[in-house]
Write a protein that holds these residues in place. Structure first.
Motif, PDB file in Angstrom:
ATOM      1  N   LEU A  25       0.752  -1.156  -0.153  1.00  7.15           N
ATOM      2  CA  LEU A  25      -0.111   0.281  -0.221  1.00  7.15           C
ATOM      3  C   LEU A  25       0.804   1.332   0.037  1.00  7.15           C
ATOM      4  N   SER A  26       1.898   1.147   0.845  1.00  9.94           N
ATOM      5  CA  SER A  26       2.700   2.391   0.713  1.00  9.94           C
ATOM      6  C   SER A  26       3.513   2.584  -0.289  1.00  9.94           C
ATOM      7  N   ARG A  27       3.899   1.536  -1.043  1.00 13.24           N
ATOM      8  CA  ARG A  27       4.478   1.567  -2.305  1.00 13.24           C
ATOM      9  C   ARG A  27       3.610   2.176  -3.629  1.00 13.24           C
ATOM     10  N   GLU A  28       2.363   1.906  -3.178  1.00 23.04           N
ATOM     11  CA  GLU A  28       1.511   2.648  -4.126  1.00 23.04           C
ATOM     12  C   GLU A  28       0.921   4.175  -3.468  1.00 23.04           C
ATOM     13  N   GLY A  29       1.340   4.513  -2.686  1.00 25.03           N
ATOM     14  CA  GLY A  29       1.011   5.641  -2.059  1.00 25.03           C
ATOM     15  C   GLY A  29      -0.226   5.887  -1.211  1.00 25.03           C
ATOM     16  N   LYS A  30      -1.020   4.703  -0.707  1.00 21.03           N
ATOM     17  CA  LYS A  30      -2.016   4.663  -0.009  1.00 21.03           C
ATOM     18  C   LYS A  30      -1.802   4.574   1.361  1.00 21.03           C
ATOM     19  N   SER A  31      -2.709   4.994   2.301  1.00 20.15           N
ATOM     20  CA  SER A  31      -2.493   5.155   3.568  1.00 20.15           C
ATOM     21  C   SER A  31      -2.607   3.597   4.007  1.00 20.15           C
ATOM     22  N   GLU A  32      -1.732   3.742   5.246  1.00 20.94           N
ATOM     23  CA  GLU A  32      -1.628   2.146   5.557  1.00 20.94           C
ATOM     24  C   GLU A  32      -2.710   1.595   6.765  1.00 20.94           C
ATOM     25  N   ILE A  33      -2.717   0.416   6.842  1.00 26.62           N
ATOM     26  CA  ILE A  33      -4.151  -0.086   7.526  1.00 26.62           C
ATOM     27  C   ILE A  33      -3.584  -0.541   8.947  1.00 26.62           C
ATOM     28  N   LEU A  34      -4.451   0.121  10.029  1.00 28.62           N
ATOM     29  CA  LEU A  34      -4.256  -0.321  11.322  1.00 28.62           C
ATOM     30  C   LEU A  34      -4.490  -1.709  11.689  1.00 28.62           C
ATOM     31  N   PRO A  35      -3.926  -2.472  12.427  1.00 32.29           N
ATOM     32  CA  PRO A  35      -4.607  -3.729  12.873  1.00 32.29           C
ATOM     33  C   PRO A  35      -5.865  -3.710  13.372  1.00 32.29           C
TER      34      PRO A  35
END
Lengths: 972, 287
Positions: free
Chosen positions: A899-909
């Motif tokens: 996701l971070s590679r695609e520039g999207k925000s990370e997911i929280l557990p």
């Protein structure tokens, strides 16, 4: 609750539960009526005590008018007292005083033989309790006048006073005149009488002049020859032992016979006094309390007593009867001996079949309906002798029940494996259990009716009950369990023996819903008891049907119930097998079940009073012989011998000849590669049998050489295209009628079952195991090494964890190839992919095993892309497998990195959903802070027994199947 | 009291007797034919001439407590069967039954004679049930089964009662004998006396054996003897020892058993080894 249960409960509550204990008084008026009724009874009792033979009846309900008075007034007169100008101080046996016309009185005197004496050697029985059968004739006298009988004025409106249901007269539809009970219209027909001597009330002996007069009840049932019109008249009266004479009369609110009326009808003063004293003692023991100046007992004379007396007076003809019992050629001592032996048997040398029967003749006259009936003769056996005979028959029945239980148990011992049970027809045992169950019900009813024979009856009922509802039902449940899967098949496909995955069948066959033993057994039980109760009610009801209907019903029912081998013949055809039951069971059961039929239909004087019908017995015997003959022919010539070959679709061939194409196309789950190709070259193909792990050498059919038949018998191909050694598969099928490979459960794919199968196989080879679900729960989600170590420790195997692992992998890899996706898994994964929702796989399996498990399901598992974390992943620290959250966090990390590679925000557990099947995984998921969707194996669910909800609490849900997951609920 | 090994292993006769003692009354009661077991001079013999009752009256007890006592006693007496072999046990029971029937017949004959003379009839009523046989078995039990242990019950320092392990059998037999009053007392006494006389050789019959027993048992008890035979021999080993030791009459028919015993013992232990009497007895019950 299903529909059967509901109907069963309704029937139960309607018929079994008793009604309210007594009719409650609902109004002040009714209370008043009850008081008046009690007063009336007391007054009548006083009247009885003060009466003498030479005085007229006086103010006695039903006896206020004499026949002459009614004749003079042509019936247009009411019961009144005192009647002006009537002579109340005299009485004589003529119509001036009596309620009976002289015609009847004279006939009665004739019947009673009053003009003849008795000789020394002919005496009368003292105990005449018996059931008698005979005929009757109605005298069509038109000259007789009806004696008007009315209810006392205070009782006239008893019915109308219920304020809740005021009676609305329907004007346009005049009600049909109600049926008048006792209004006998047939000119002649048959009569059945039940004569009972009442000598004790609630165990207390009330008769002081027992050798002279006895209190009797006489129920007379008259009907036409075919029993379409039955009338029952219940009367009570006196039996004069010295003369063998009986006089009885009905009792009701408009006919107070016992309070002095009937005593006058005994025709002479001695009889009058004896019967009067007896009646006073009788009344004192039921209604009046002698110690309190004959006060009426309020508990006995309650409102329900009033209503019963009232009901008997509504639309009833009252009757007076005169009977005479013929003297028998026995001395008084002999009669006494006989009675004593019957009452208290000590083995006196008396041949009860030779002692004379009771013969009775007499007449019956209804004053208010002016009907005169003559009974030219009725014959019967003393009830006690009848009971002795019945006892013998019931004991013989017990022996038969034991024999049947013994036979059934032995047969059950023989048919204890799925393959032997699957050959047995459900309906054969069902028909037997229906008969035995209804017998249990009839015996139970018999034990209530025949107080004297309570013990043998209740023992029979018990035996029949355990036979039907324990042994036979157990057998039925076993049969249903084994045959459950096949019942979802169409009959046609079973008949044709087609392969389960035959493309033509695909649309028809549906995966049966998962069902376990308790569900099946409760279904079998409910269905059985429902049928049983309905059948028993029909049976009991049929006893009251007219004779010709009854006879037809009997024939049809007996033929139906004796068709028990027919379903087995059919079953043999369907299964193509010819040895179902053992021959001793077939013959033994037939004989045991035929003996009672023989007794009832061939013996003329059977205790059940059934007419002789040898023809029907022969018919049933012939019918059974035909069925057994069919079974016999099947066992000699094959199960389907009578069907032309041309009609007969082939049964499934377990030993097909395999061609090279079969192997190459991979139809048989055989991996085709260079090695296998080489094997094929010389006309043989080698593969492993999944059961014994030994090599199967398959000779391929190249269309040229004729294959050796024996050779082909060495391996078997199941309808699901799995190949095993014949010997191995047959041994397996004896215990479970499923393919060892594809009866395969886990979350996405059913590896859990393959694990169990393999582990059990290994355990059993060391005489350990089986692997139970409580252990499984512990092992779930652990890494391979952990599992191996635990298994060896728990079961104390003499092998190391490494050896276990090797054996395990070897065996499992064969099975894994045929693992299937669980319902819902494929849809869910594809859905997630389509919607672009990030997802990852976290498994405790080692990478190696994971690949083996999912190798054949690549197209689905490839959807996970790189987001697959296996148990041996280097990113997970040693010893941090499930239930530690690391594995999930790693998987989440893998997703987040993309996701971070695609520039999207990370997911929280806390934003993730974890799908899990094992308990440790659920713990891991919860520890990681995710919302857990738990899809436990149904066996686990059962084991947890409601505890499972404590594990997930609020941060998770529990589903039975993945299909139950609704993405919409989670905003996906 | 405790006589290992427990249960009915290789004791077919005791087993059959107990089963019959318990089931016959049940079935009779169910079929209401208990009256077949009544026997008294009047009216059954003097009026009805039902002589078969002499035999039938010994078949079954008719009341529950007697059935219970008899079952418990027969269970205890199974030690006798183990001691003297099933074959001898059944033979003894048959001999007792014959003697008792004969005595009852004689008594009844005497009664009838006295009755005709109009004299006093000493014995009129007979009990229902095999009282005489139970007391007969009790006599063998007392004669053959040794006391295993004794124990003292102290009342005061000086006053004590010494009891042994057979006290239960003694008391139960006494209670059974008393249960139908005078008639069961003398019948029980008769049975005991007959058995005592037979055991001590006053009356013949100790050496009599039921003919065709081997064939019958092969037919009926096939399973019990064949499957458990080996264990039987091993188990009755010690018992047979004490039989020979006590110099009881052993018929030639029992030789087979003895030979087996000896052969079996050969495997077990050295035959030359001599054990003191006490340890022989104890070994009997230890196994």
């Amino acid at each position: 609750m299903n529909r059967y249960n509901l109907i069963f409960l309704i029937i139960f509550f309607t018929f079994i539960l008793p009604g309210p204990p007594s009719t409650p008084i609902t109004s002040r008026e009714q209370y008043h009526q009850l008081q008046l009724f009690r007063q009336h009874l007391s007054q009548s009792f006083d009247l009885l005590k003060n009466s003498t033979f030479n005085h007229n009846y006086g103010n006695l309900t039903g006896y206020m008018l004499s026949y002459q008075e009614a004749l003079d007034a042509k019936g247009e007169i009411n019961q009144t007292y005192p009647l002006p100008g009537k002579d109340y101080d005299h009485y004589a046996n003529n119509q001036e005083f009596s309620i009976l016309p002289d015609l009847i009185t004279n006939k009665a005197i004739d019947v009673w033989n009053l003009n003849k004496g008795t000789s020394e050697n002919s005496n009368y029985y003292t105990n005449v309790t018996s059931k008698l059968k005979g005929s009757f004739k109605r005298h069509n006298e038109t000259t007789l006048t009806k004696l008007p009988l009315q209810l006392p004025t205070y009782l006239e409106h008893l019915e109308d006073v219920n304020p809740d249901f005021p009676q609305q007269p329907i004007e346009n539809y005049p009600a049909a005149p109600p049926r008048l009970v006792g209004n006998i219209t047939e000119l002649e027909g048959i009569s059945k009488m039940e004569l009972r001597i009442i000598s004790t009330i609630e165990g207390e002996y009330f008769n002081k002049v027992d050798d002279v007069v006895k209190f009797v009840r006489l129920d007379i049932q008259v009907s036409d020859e075919l029993e379409y019109d039955k009338q029952t008249i219940e009367s009570s009266g006196f039996y004069f032992v010295e003369s063998g004479n009986i006089v009885t009369a009905t009792n009701s609110a408009k006919f107070f016979s016992l309070y002095g009326g009937l005593q006058h009808l005994t025709l002479n003063e001695r009889n009058f006094l004896n019967s009067k004293n007896l009646t006073i003692e009788f009344m004192r023991s039921i209604l009046f309390d002698e110690k309190q100046e004959d006060r009426i007992s309020e508990a006995e004379a309650d409102f329900s007593y009033l209503t019963s007396v009232f009901d008997k007076s509504q639309n009833h003809c009252e009757y007076v009867t005169y009977f005479h019992i013929d003297a028998v050629q026995l001395t008084k001592d002999q009669i006494k001996e006989i009675d004593e032996e019957l009452k208290n048997p000590i083995g006196r040398p008396i041949d009860f079949s030779k002692i004379p029967k009771i013969n009775m003749k007499g007449l019956m006259y209804s004053p208010d309906c002016a009907i005169e009936i003559e009974f030219p003769g009725a014959e019967g056996v003393k009830s006690e002798i009848e009971n002795f005979r019945l006892n013998k028959v019931v004991i013989a029945g017990i022996a038969l029940l034991f024999a049947q239980i013994f036979l059934l148990l032995k047969q059950m011992g023989h048919s204890n494996t799925p393959s032997t049970i699957s050959r047995i027809s459900y309906y054969t045992i069902w028909l037997m259990s229906l008969v035995d169950g209804s017998l249990a019900m009839l015996y139970l009813i018999g034990s209530a009716i025949y107080n004297k024979l309570y013990l043998p009856f209740i023992v029979s009922a018990f035996l029949a009950f355990i036979l039907a509802s324990i042994f036979e039902i157990r057998f039925l449940i076993n049969i249903s369990m084994v045959q459950y899967n096949e019942r979802t098949m169409t009959l046609l496909s079973a008949f044709q023996g087609r392969a389960m995955d035959d493309p033509e069948q695909q649309n028809i066959i549906q995966q049966p819903p998962p069902e376990d033993e308790s569900q099946i057994s409760s279904a079998v039980y409910t269905r059985f008891f429902f049928t049983l109760i309905v059948f028993t009610f029909v049976l009991l009801n049929s006893l009251m049907w007219p004779k010709d209907l009854r006879a037809t019903f009997e024939r049809v029912a007996l033929l139906f119930l004796n068709s028990y081998w027919l379903p087995q013949v059919y079953r043999n055809v369907v299964k193509g097998s010819n040895n179902s039951f053992q021959w001793w069971f077939i013959l033994g059961t037939t004989i045991v079940r035929l003996i009672p039929v023989f007794y009832v239909f061939v013996f003329k004087s059977n205790v059940f009073d059934h007419h002789q019908d040898v023809g029907l017995f022969k018919l049933i015997t012939f019918w059974l012989a035909v069925q057994i003959g069919l079974l016999g022919l099947q066992s000699w010539f094959g199960a389907r011998f009578f069907l032309p070959k041309a009609w007969l679709p082939n049964t499934y061939n377990y030993h097909p000849s395999l061609t090279k194409e079969d192997v190459i196309t991979g139809k048989f789950g055989i991996e085709f590669n260079e090695q296998t190709n080489k094997d094929i070259a010389d006309g043989f193909f080698q593969m492993d049998c999944a059961i014994c792990m030994d090599v199967i050498r398959i000779e391929l059919d190249d269309g040229k050489k004729h294959l050796h038949n024996n050779n082909r018998k060495e391996w078997m191909v199941t309808p699901c295209h799995h190949v095993f050694h014949s010997e191995c598969l047959e041994r397996h099928l004896r215990y479970k009628l499923q393919c060892p490979i594809c009866h395969l459960d886990g979350l996405l794919i059913n590896t859990e079952d393959t694990f169990t199968i393999v582990a059990n196989e290994i355990l059993s080879s060391y005489n350990k195991g089986p692997l139970t679900w409580d252990v499984r729960l512990n092992l779930q989600g652990r890494t391979g090494d952990d599992v191996s170590r635990l298994c060896c420790e728990i079961f104390g195997l003499p092998i190391t964890a490494q050896e276990w692992k090797e054996q395990n992998i070897k065996k499992q890899s064969v099975l894994w190839k045929s693992c299937k996706l669980l319902p819902g898994a494929e849809d869910l994964i594809k859905y997630l992919k389509r919607e672009g929702i990030p997802f990852a796989l976290a498994t405790s399996s080692a990478r190696d095993n994971y690949l083996k498990k999912t190798g054949h399901l690549r197209e689905i598992f490839d959807l996970f892309g790189e987001h697959i974390v296996t148990g041996d992943d280097p990113r997970i620290p040693e010893g941090k497998g499930k239930p530690f959250p690391d594995i999930y966090l790693t998987a989440l990390g893998s997703l987040n990195s993309e996701l971070s590679r695609e520039g999207k925000s990370e997911i929280l557990p806390s934003e993730t959903l974890v799908f899990e099947d094992g308990l440790s995984g659920v713990k891991a998921g919860l520890a990681a802070g995710a919302f857990v969707v738990w899809v436990p194996h149904k066996e686990v669910r059962k084991l947890m027994n409601g505890e499972e909800h404590q594990h997930v609490k609020d941060s998770g849900v529990i589903l039975d199947e993945l299909t139950g997951f609704k993405p919409e609920d989670y905003g996906l | 009291m405790s006589i290992p090994p427990s249960g009915f292993r290789s004791l077919p006769i005791s087993k059959i007797l107990i089963v019959l003692t318990a089931t016959i009354p049940l079935i009779s009661s169910l079929a209401s034919i208990k009256y077949l077991y009544y026997l008294s001079l009047s009216p059954f013999i003097s009026e009805y001439q039902q002589y078969w009752r002499i035999l039938s009256s010994q078949i079954s007890f008719i009341n529950e407590s007697e059935v219970l006592l008899a079952v418990v006693l027969l269970y205890q007496f199974r030690a006798v069967e183990r001691f003297i072999s099933s074959y001898r046990y059944l033979s003894m029971i048959t001999v007792f039954w014959c003697y008792n029937s004969l005595l009852i017949t004689l008594l009844i004959g005497t009664d009838l004679y006295l009755n005709r003379l109009g004299l006093f009839i000493p014995v009129d009523k007979f009990p229902s049930g095999p009282f005489a046989i139970i007391t007969g078995l009790y006599a063998i039990y007392k004669a053959y089964i040794p006391v295993t242990y004794t124990f003292d019950i102290y009342h005061t320092e000086n006053y004590k009662i010494t009891l042994n392990d057979q006290i239960l059998v003694n008391l139960l037999t006494l209670q059974l004998t008393l249960s139908q009053g005078w008639c069961s007392i003398w019948t029980g006494f008769m049975g005991y006396t007959v058995a005592w006389l037979v055991i001590n050789g006053v009356l013949p019959g100790l050496k009599w054996r039921i003919p065709f027993y081997k064939d019958l048992s092969a037919l009926l008890l096939n399973k019990t003897t064949s499957t458990e035979g080996a264990q039987t021999v091993a188990l009755s080993n010690g018992a047979a020892d004490s039989t020979t030791f006590a110099n009881r009459a052993v018929s030639p028919n029992d030789e087979d058993d003895d030979r087996n015993n000896i052969m079996n013992r050969d495997e077990d232990e050295d035959p030359a080894e001599t054990r003191p009497l006490a340890s022989q007895f104890l070994d009997t019950f230890r196994r």
